[in-house]
Design a protein around this motif. Structure first.
Motif, PDB file in Angstrom:
ATOM      1  N   LEU A  95       0.634  -1.065   0.111  1.00 13.28           N
ATOM      2  CA  LEU A  95       0.217   0.098  -0.058  1.00 13.28           C
ATOM      3  C   LEU A  95       1.000   1.200  -0.100  1.00 13.28           C
ATOM      4  CD1 LEU A  95      -2.644   1.224   0.235  1.00 13.28           C
ATOM      5  CD2 LEU A  95      -2.450   0.988   2.656  1.00 13.28           C
ATOM      6  N   LEU A  96       1.885   1.413   0.748  1.00 11.78           N
ATOM      7  CA  LEU A  96       2.603   2.438   0.890  1.00 11.78           C
ATOM      8  C   LEU A  96       3.616   2.741  -0.533  1.00 11.78           C
ATOM      9  CD1 LEU A  96       4.035   4.630   2.506  1.00 11.78           C
ATOM     10  CD2 LEU A  96       5.865   3.002   3.420  1.00 11.78           C
ATOM     11  N   SER A  97       4.033   1.485  -0.914  1.00 15.42           N
ATOM     12  CA  SER A  97       4.403   1.588  -2.541  1.00 15.42           C
ATOM     13  C   SER A  97       3.531   2.176  -3.349  1.00 15.42           C
ATOM     14  CB  SER A  97       4.791   0.078  -2.879  1.00 15.42           C
ATOM     15  OG  SER A  97       6.039  -0.454  -1.976  1.00 15.42           O
ATOM     16  N   ARG A  98       2.170   1.665  -3.460  1.00 14.69           N
ATOM     17  CA  ARG A  98       1.319   2.261  -4.380  1.00 14.69           C
ATOM     18  C   ARG A  98       1.101   3.691  -4.112  1.00 14.69           C
ATOM     19  NH1 ARG A  98      -4.432   0.649  -3.499  1.00 14.69           N
ATOM     20  NH2 ARG A  98      -4.768   2.929  -2.621  1.00 14.69           N
ATOM     21  N   TRP A  99       0.970   4.237  -2.795  1.00 15.25           N
ATOM     22  CA  TRP A  99       0.879   5.552  -2.578  1.00 15.25           C
ATOM     23  C   TRP A  99       2.304   6.183  -3.228  1.00 15.25           C
ATOM     24  CZ3 TRP A  99      -0.496   5.403   3.123  1.00 15.25           C
ATOM     25  CH2 TRP A  99      -2.121   4.772   3.435  1.00 15.25           C
ATOM     26  N   LYS A 100       3.413   5.819  -3.108  1.00 15.51           N
ATOM     27  CA  LYS A 100       4.685   6.415  -3.459  1.00 15.51           C
ATOM     28  C   LYS A 100       4.545   6.715  -4.938  1.00 15.51           C
ATOM     29  CE  LYS A 100       9.539   5.760  -3.470  1.00 15.51           C
ATOM     30  NZ  LYS A 100      10.794   5.079  -3.013  1.00 15.51           N
ATOM     31  N   ARG A 101       4.070   5.441  -5.639  1.00 17.82           N
ATOM     32  CA  ARG A 101       3.995   5.510  -7.120  1.00 17.82           C
ATOM     33  C   ARG A 101       3.261   6.554  -7.803  1.00 17.82           C
ATOM     34  NH1 ARG A 101       2.575   0.546  -7.468  1.00 17.82           N
ATOM     35  NH2 ARG A 101       0.468   0.855  -7.765  1.00 17.82           N
ATOM     36  N   GLU A 102       1.978   6.740  -7.061  1.00 17.53           N
ATOM     37  CA  GLU A 102       0.987   7.437  -7.422  1.00 17.53           C
ATOM     38  C   GLU A 102       1.303   9.048  -7.105  1.00 17.53           C
ATOM     39  OE1 GLU A 102      -2.746   6.429  -5.320  1.00 17.53           O
ATOM     40  OE2 GLU A 102      -3.044   4.961  -6.609  1.00 17.53           O
ATOM     41  N   TYR A 103       2.002   9.024  -6.076  1.00 18.54           N
ATOM     42  CA  TYR A 103       2.574  10.511  -5.876  1.00 18.54           C
ATOM     43  C   TYR A 103       3.756  10.727  -6.845  1.00 18.54           C
ATOM     44  CZ  TYR A 103       5.032  14.201  -3.321  1.00 18.54           C
ATOM     45  OH  TYR A 103       5.465  15.445  -2.749  1.00 18.54           O
ATOM     46  N   LYS A 104       4.297   9.861  -7.425  1.00 25.21           N
ATOM     47  CA  LYS A 104       5.240  10.369  -8.410  1.00 25.21           C
ATOM     48  C   LYS A 104       4.616  10.580  -9.828  1.00 25.21           C
ATOM     49  CE  LYS A 104       9.509   7.999  -6.538  1.00 25.21           C
ATOM     50  NZ  LYS A 104      10.625   7.210  -6.882  1.00 25.21           N
ATOM     51  N   GLN A 105       3.626   9.694 -10.082  1.00 28.04           N
ATOM     52  CA  GLN A 105       2.933   9.687 -11.338  1.00 28.04           C
ATOM     53  C   GLN A 105       2.061  10.872 -11.522  1.00 28.04           C
ATOM     54  OE1 GLN A 105       0.375   6.177 -11.290  1.00 28.04           O
ATOM     55  NE2 GLN A 105       1.940   4.815 -12.237  1.00 28.04           N
ATOM     56  N   ARG A 106       1.544  11.542 -10.345  1.00 26.93           N
ATOM     57  CA  ARG A 106       0.877  12.866 -10.255  1.00 26.93           C
ATOM     58  C   ARG A 106       1.496  13.980  -9.815  1.00 26.93           C
ATOM     59  NH1 ARG A 106      -4.433  10.894 -11.028  1.00 26.93           N
ATOM     60  NH2 ARG A 106      -4.708   8.794 -10.265  1.00 26.93           N
ATOM     61  N   LYS A 107       2.857  13.635 -10.143  1.00 22.97           N
ATOM     62  CA  LYS A 107       3.833  14.884  -9.571  1.00 22.97           C
ATOM     63  C   LYS A 107       3.550  15.562  -8.320  1.00 22.97           C
ATOM     64  CE  LYS A 107       5.211  15.343 -14.449  1.00 22.97           C
ATOM     65  NZ  LYS A 107       4.695  14.024 -14.956  1.00 22.97           N
ATOM     66  N   GLY A 108       3.278  14.905  -7.235  1.00 26.52           N
ATOM     67  CA  GLY A 108       3.281  15.371  -6.069  1.00 26.52           C
ATOM     68  C   GLY A 108       1.815  15.551  -5.470  1.00 26.52           C
ATOM     69  N   GLY A 109       0.920  15.265  -6.241  1.00 28.15           N
ATOM     70  CA  GLY A 109      -0.639  15.491  -6.101  1.00 28.15           C
ATOM     71  C   GLY A 109      -1.489  14.201  -6.376  1.00 28.15           C
ATOM     72  N   SER A 110      -1.260  13.109  -5.575  1.00 31.14           N
ATOM     73  CA  SER A 110      -1.942  12.092  -5.501  1.00 31.14           C
ATOM     74  C   SER A 110      -3.542  12.054  -5.144  1.00 31.14           C
ATOM     75  CB  SER A 110      -1.469  10.892  -4.615  1.00 31.14           C
ATOM     76  OG  SER A 110      -0.232  10.496  -5.020  1.00 31.14           O
ATOM     77  N   PHE A 111      -3.651  13.099  -3.991  1.00 32.83           N
ATOM     78  CA  PHE A 111      -5.128  13.233  -3.677  1.00 32.83           C
ATOM     79  C   PHE A 111      -5.443  14.828  -3.805  1.00 32.83           C
ATOM     80  CE2 PHE A 111      -3.393   9.496  -1.735  1.00 32.83           C
ATOM     81  CZ  PHE A 111      -4.250   8.886  -2.056  1.00 32.83           C
ATOM     82  N   LEU A 112      -6.763  15.047  -4.081  1.00 27.66           N
ATOM     83  CA  LEU A 112      -7.338  16.228  -4.136  1.00 27.66           C
ATOM     84  C   LEU A 112      -7.364  16.766  -2.791  1.00 27.66           C
ATOM     85  CD1 LEU A 112     -10.113  15.578  -6.798  1.00 27.66           C
ATOM     86  CD2 LEU A 112      -8.026  16.515  -7.084  1.00 27.66           C
ATOM     87  N   ASP A 113      -7.884  18.022  -2.624  1.00 27.67           N
ATOM     88  CA  ASP A 113      -7.910  18.738  -1.257  1.00 27.67           C
ATOM     89  C   ASP A 113      -9.128  18.272  -0.519  1.00 27.67           C
ATOM     90  OD1 ASP A 113      -5.966  20.428  -1.650  1.00 27.67           O
ATOM     91  OD2 ASP A 113      -7.202  22.017  -2.359  1.00 27.67           O
ATOM     92  N   SER A 114     -10.101  17.590  -1.093  1.00 29.08           N
ATOM     93  CA  SER A 114     -11.245  16.899  -0.439  1.00 29.08           C
ATOM     94  C   SER A 114     -10.910  15.536   0.098  1.00 29.08           C
ATOM     95  CB  SER A 114     -12.309  17.020  -1.322  1.00 29.08           C
ATOM     96  OG  SER A 114     -12.124  15.943  -2.292  1.00 29.08           O
TER      97      SER A 114
END
Length: 52
Positions: A14-33
């Motif tokens: 799960l942590l690896s997925r979050w890291k991958r998503e963070y990199k793919q979205r250039k630091g914006g994996s999640f919206l403010d909401s």
């Protein structure tokens, strides 16, 4: 990474997925909401599902 996952009480994959998503979205994996940002394809699928 496994030490951090253990400290957070989550699985390493799960942590690896979050890291991958963070990199793919250039630091914006999640919206403010707190909702996950959707890819254009996911947005289109969601739109079509709402139309059903």
């Amino acid at each position: 990474m496994s030490k951090v996952a253990d400290e957070l009480g989550i699985r390493t994959n799960l942590l690896s997925r979050w890291k991958r998503e963070y990199k793919q979205r250039k630091g914006g994996s999640f919206l403010d909401s707190g909702k996950q940002a959707l890819s254009p394809e996911q947005s289109e699928i969601a739109k079509l599902k709402r139309q059903l």
